[in-house]
Design a protein around this motif. Structure first.
Motif, PDB file in Angstrom:
ATOM      1  N   UNK A 153       0.826  -1.203   0.000  1.00 16.24           N
ATOM      2  CA  UNK A 153       0.000   0.000   0.000  1.00 16.24           C
ATOM      3  C   UNK A 153       0.864   1.259   0.000  1.00 16.24           C
ATOM      4  N   UNK A 154       0.410   2.266  -0.746  1.00 20.97           N
ATOM      5  CA  UNK A 154       1.162   3.508  -0.832  1.00 20.97           C
ATOM      6  C   UNK A 154       0.697   4.532   0.185  1.00 20.97           C
ATOM      7  N   UNK A 155      -0.556   4.454   0.605  1.00 23.84           N
ATOM      8  CA  UNK A 155      -1.092   5.422   1.547  1.00 23.84           C
ATOM      9  C   UNK A 155      -1.666   4.686   2.757  1.00 23.84           C
ATOM     10  N   UNK A 156      -1.933   5.463   3.806  1.00 27.01           N
ATOM     11  CA  UNK A 156      -2.541   4.897   5.009  1.00 27.01           C
ATOM     12  C   UNK A 156      -3.914   4.310   4.679  1.00 27.01           C
ATOM     13  N   UNK A 157      -4.685   4.988   3.829  1.00 28.35           N
ATOM     14  CA  UNK A 157      -6.011   4.487   3.455  1.00 28.35           C
ATOM     15  C   UNK A 157      -5.908   3.178   2.664  1.00 28.35           C
ATOM     16  N   UNK A 158      -4.930   3.101   1.774  1.00 31.67           N
ATOM     17  CA  UNK A 158      -4.711   1.848   1.031  1.00 31.67           C
ATOM     18  C   UNK A 158      -4.390   0.707   1.998  1.00 31.67           C
TER      19      UNK A 158
END
Length: 124
Positions: free
Chosen positions: A97-102
């Motif tokens: 994942x690239x972001x916290x949401x991902x």
């Protein structure tokens, strides 16, 4: 492509059987039928299947390469040379994942150091 089940596996492998098994081994994800057969193959049979699988993969790679334009091939060669020239360069965590949401979407929770809303916890 035809498929085989463990109970259909012949005693002696001909080229057709090797081709079928090589294609089954090359599938992603691999099927339960392939895993059942894999467990029963002798070393010699498995070697023949894996050799054929390698040839299939090389043929597919060559077809892909041939489908690229000269500019695309030159760009791929440039990228490959750049990677060879900079072996210590970090290219990212592929598939991560690239972001916290991902990350939340993939694993169902925020990583340590974040609250239940995805906000970074700041300790005073």
């Amino acid at each position: 492509m035809k498929r085989l089940k463990l109970e259909e596996l012949p005693e002696i492998f001909d080229n057709n059987t090797i081709d079928i098994l090589a294609h089954m081994a090359n599938e992603t994800p691999q099927s339960k039928e392939w895993h059942d057969i894999f467990d029963k193959l002798t070393y010699e049979q498995l070697r023949r299947v894996m050799d054929r699988k390698g040839k299939i993969q090389m043929r597919k790679h060559q077809e892909l390469w041939d489908s690229l334009s000269e500019e695309e091939q030159a760009e791929e060669k440039r990228k490959r040379q750049e990677a060879l020239d900079n072996p210590d360069r970090f290219y990212g965590n592929m598939g991560q994942p690239e972001t916290i949401e991902d990350l939340k979407n993939r694993y169902g929770e925020y990583p340590p150091g974040y609250d239940e809303n995805g906000n970074k916890i700041v300790e005073d």
